[in-house]
Motif scaffolding. Structure first.
Motif: not given
Length: 503
Positions: A55-61, A82-83
């Protein structure tokens, strides 16, 4: 500790992904030996997946490492990350891939901690400067380095105060302030570890040809500086070993440089003198007469047996004599370069070297970790004759010893850079007494300033202040090519300046 596998696979063939994954493999000494090689495991596979954004819009790998043993059994390890909100998306994804894999190797496979974690780049302080501009405090930056890059607290507490210390120096430059680098690509002999683009000093006719071409290159740079109204803050004459030139050629070269670039805005004029077997009273007098303010004396070590082993044609006593001659001539700042991790040396050898060097009271000591490059004779000898180098652990002890001496001498780190394949996963760090900081060293490492490169193997770096980016052009490392194609390199430099600063 080395991990040998028969084969390696990666699910993503993007060049940048392949590059950063292999950086982690090199960091932890993972060797791909092929099907016929003696291996600990049959296959190592890496799978990286971009997860749906939160929901934060931060990239996850998510990164998965699969390790197949020689009987076909598989061990599977997974890490997710998470970025951060202040990261560019692509940079965050690349960082998370490296950090995930680093954590798997450390936490699951028991690999030793790397002092710099995943900070593989040449200029780690650039990240710190970005955070400083973002308003983070020193303690917040130290914490981010450890959290985001797995950097050790020790290294984080070297580069963070260093970056804050650099701020007043960086503020002395603007879009009209430049530095000039002049490359003299000659040495009297080639050191065992050297991979630099230097040439054994040629016959006089070839030297004269080089001087003619250098003059053309230099005059074109002088004209560009006048055209754009640049102010020359720093002049750096490097190489090679510039003082390997015969006295008359050295004087001719330095006078040209002085007449073309030295002016009321120049605060630093540096010459790499390097080795005692290259210096003469005449060259010292030339440097004094032409306002050289900083000279590098590079013993590398004060151990006679090591000097012989690496191909140096001088003794520790010669280094001392050279240092005193420069001091007596009134050269304001003298820098001394040392190398940690040289073949056959121990931390006790470094202790002895540091005692001798610190006793001379130089203004600046630069500690280099040996970088084992493919172009060096040492790399070939290691493979062919099994030349022994100190272990990573011993090289790190060398660094601790050396840093304790510079600290006791009242010196603090003021610039730092890293290279690939460095002993002990260490760094090159310049330390100096207060007021003796090398302005050129700070400017070139932080890439805040345009630097015009002239001569053999020189690099021009032009800062485009409007686009907020830097572009580079490179003169040929090969001497024959540089002499033949100098007009091409002059035009490339001119075009870079036109694109960034065109009137």
């Amino acid at each position: 500790m080395t991990l040998r596998v028969n084969s390696f696979t990666l699910n993503n063939k993007r060049e940048i992904t392949d590059k950063i994954v292999r950086e982690v493999l090199v960091l932890f000494k993972v060797e791909v030996v092929g099907r016929r090689g003696e291996a600990d495991f049959a296959q190592l596979s890496v799978v990286n997946r971009r997860l749906p954004d939160t929901e934060t819009g931060l990239p996850q790998v998510e990164s998965e490492l699969l390790l197949f043993d020689l009987k076909g059994h598989v061990r599977r390890f997974v890490r997710r990350g998470t970025g951060k909100a202040d990261e560019r998306e692509g940079a965050a994804v690349n960082r998370l891939i490296k950090l995930n894999l680093y954590r798997i190797f450390r936490e699951e496979l028991g690999m030793p901690e790397a002092p710099w974690g995943i900070l593989h780049g040449v200029r780690p302080t650039k990240i710190v400067h970005r955070w400083i501009r973002g308003g983070l405090t020193e303690e917040a930056i130290v914490a981010r380095l450890q959290e985001d890059y797995a950097c050790s607290e020790q290294k984080a507490r070297v580069i963070t105060p260093m970056a804050f210390r650099q701020l007043p120096f960086l503020r002395t430059s603007d879009e009209k302030t430049v530095s000039v680098y002049v490359g003299i690509p000659f040495c009297l002999t080639r050191c065992l570890y050297c991979s630099f683009p230097s040439n054994i000093l040629p016959r006089e006719s070839k030297l004269q040809e080089f001087m003619n071409v250098l003059t053309k290159d230099l005059m074109a740079a002088r004209d560009a500086i006048a055209y754009y109204g640049f102010r020359v803050q720093n002049i750096y004459v490097g190489g090679g070993t510039p003082t390997s030139l015969p006295d008359e050629f050295f004087a001719q070269m330095l006078e040209m440089v002085y007449n073309a670039f030295y002016g009321p805005d120049t605060v630093e004029f540096t010459v790499e003198a390097g080795r005692p077997d290259s210096i003469t009273p005449g060259k010292i007098e030339t440097m004094k007469r032409l306002c050289v303010s900083r000279v590098s004396v590079n013993p590398q070590t004060m151990q006679l047996r090591t000097l012989k082993r690496i191909g140096r044609q001088h003794t520790p006593e010669d280094v001392v004599a050279m240092f005193h001659a420069l001091r007596e001539a009134g050269i304001p700042h003298i820098n001394m370069d040392l190398i940690l991790g040289l073949p056959g040396e121990t931390a006790e050898d470094v202790r002895d070297t540091m005692e001798k060097v610190v006793a001379l009271e130089p203004d600046d000591i630069t500690l280099h970790a040996l970088a084992l490059k493919r172009g060096s004779r040492l790399k070939c000898l290691m493979e062919e004759q099994h030349v022994e180098l100190p272990s990573d652990e011993e090289t790190r002890r060398m660094s601790e010893v050396a840093m304790s001496y510079v600290a006791a001498a009242g010196m603090k780190p003021y610039y730092l850079y890293r290279q690939g394949y460095m002993s002990g996963d260490l760094e090159n760090v310049g330390c100096c007494r207060p007021g003796a900081e090398g302005m050129y060293n700070i400017q070139i490492m932080e890439e805040h300033q345009t630097i015009l490169g002239i001569g053999g193997a020189a690099t021009t770096k032009v800062v485009d202040f409007r686009a907020q980016r830097m572009k580079s052009s490179f003169n040929a490392k090969d001497l024959v090519t540089y002499l033949r194609d100098v007009d091409i390199y002059i035009e490339k430099r001119r075009q870079l300046l036109e694109d960034a600063c065109g009137k």
